[in-house]
Write a protein that holds these residues in place. Structure first.
Motif: not given
Length: 414
Positions: A160-177, A204-209
């Motif tokens: 990500s261009q917005f953050r440092e990896n060391g500050r990550v609390r969690s990453v979660s996946l949202a997928f409804d096929p 879809k955009t392959a990017s973070w926001r």
């Protein structure tokens, strides 16, 4: 032998070896008709048929085809990935079938798609896809992956261009096929000492926001783990000690992904009997149901399975569970409710944990999947009977807890 036969037959259907006036040639040259036929086939067959020709590969890999195949076929949950991890030992994995089958094909025995010597850890399972991370004791510089265990394909989430990896609390996946072939990864990270920030990755955009403004960081373990995806939202639950009443209090949040709003969930009802300590025995989703199990200090074998209303008006008691009279025949693990004199062990003598609440497709009953030493058993909540469904390997029999993650066969692209 059967796979060769299938390839020969499907190759002929593709029109390569038959006269132009044959029915097989007509089917093979008509993509619309071919789609109608292939949509009726299971995921395993379609994965094999990808090798028939470039045309078939392109057709079966098309997001439109995958989306419609999912709409026409109810996804099954044949088994669970069992994971034992610690802060210092490389993650250990095992796959078990919910029906006790020992002859089926195992999706994978190790997460080695990156050949990472430290290992890969499952963070979350969501409708056929796994959210994984590189295994490190600290959260700094972890890599995160979205992996499809059916197709063996994966993608690395970009930096990500917005953050440092060391500050990550969690990453979660949202997928409804059923709604979209695309998925989103939701990252919660520490913005500063007092605040968190939500960030969204779109396949879809392959990017973070960035999503919204920073919000006050709760003084507990909220967002420390990946959320549970249900009802178009991600859900987190944690307990914290309350100085005011001396008892633990809930912290419940959910993130509405469509509206990009973080909200609070209702607190579970307080039981009408005395207790001193409580813990979260289980929190998960199955077939459109969000379940919660609370374990109380003096009633470890008696508990309720709670279910959240779809409109978030509150938790309802779906099942009262009483395992006090449950006995386990140590020899063959046939388990019943009775007072017979055979050599048995009572469940309360075992240290057990709830791995999974399984909703049946017909919704006539549910099953508890329980981990006891060296085994996994299932308990039918309607019939009140148990059976052994899995013997744990030696590497997973050591002391400690197991995490279970759904396996759903999927053609989804990552």
């Amino acid at each position: 032998m059967s796979s060769c036969k299938n390839r020969r037959i499907t190759g002929e259907i593709s029109g390569d070896k038959l006269p132009d006036n044959s029915s097989s040639s007509v089917i093979g040259s008509n993509n619309d008709l071919l789609r109608q036929i292939l949509w009726c086939l299971p995921v395993k067959s379609l994965l094999v048929f990808k090798s028939v020709s470039k045309t078939w590969l392109s057709l079966i890999s098309d997001p439109y085809f995958i989306h419609n195949h999912c709409l026409r076929n109810h996804p099954s949950i044949p088994g669970l990935f069992l994971q034992k991890t610690s802060y210092v030992i490389k993650p250990e994995f095992e796959f078990m079938f919910l029906d006790g089958n020992i002859n089926g094909g195992v999706p994978f025995k190790a997460l080695n798609f990156m050949n990472n010597p430290a290992g890969i850890k499952i963070q979350q399972s969501c409708n056929g896809l796994l959210c994984c991370s590189s295994f490190k004791s600290s959260r700094s510089n972890r890599s995160y992956y979205i992996y499809n265990p059916s197709t063996k394909h994966y993608t690395i989430l970009p930096q990500s261009q917005f953050r440092e990896n060391g500050r990550v609390r969690s990453v979660s996946l949202a997928f409804d096929p059923l709604k979209s072939p695309h998925y989103e990864a939701i990252c919660i990270w520490r913005y500063d000492t007092d605040n968190y920030q939500i960030e969204i990755y779109s396949s879809k955009t392959a990017s973070w926001r960035l999503s919204g403004d920073p919000f006050p960081a709760p003084n507990d373990d909220s967002f420390f783990k990946s959320g549970v995806f249900w009802n178009g939202s991600l859900h987190w639950i944690s307990l914290r000690d309350s100085d005011s009443i001396g008892l633990s209090e809930y912290s419940l949040y959910y993130f509405d992904i469509g509206r990009e709003l973080l909200k609070r969930m209702p607190v579970p009802p307080i039981p009408n009997y005395e207790w001193e300590m409580r813990s979260i025995g289980y929190f998960g989703e199955c077939r459109g149901h969000l379940h919660l199990i609370e374990i109380y200090d003096s009633w470890t074998t008696r508990f309720d399975i709670l279910e959240m209303d779809a409109d978030y008006t509150g938790w309802n008691i779906k099942y009262h569970v009483d395992l006090e009279g449950l006995t386990i025949n140590v020899a063959d693990s046939e388990t019943v409710h009775d007072d017979s004199d055979v050599e048995e062990e009572f469940l309360y003598r075992f240290e057990f944990s709830v791995l999974y609440v399984e909703e049946k497709e017909e919704e006539e009953s549910s099953t508890l999947v329980l981990h006891i030493p060296e085994k996994v058993i299932s308990y039918d909540l309607k019939e009140m009977r148990c059976k052994k469904i899995h013997d744990l390997s030696s590497s997973l029999r050591v002391e400690g807890s197991l995490q279970a993650y759904q396996y759903i066969e999927s053609l989804a692209c990552v």
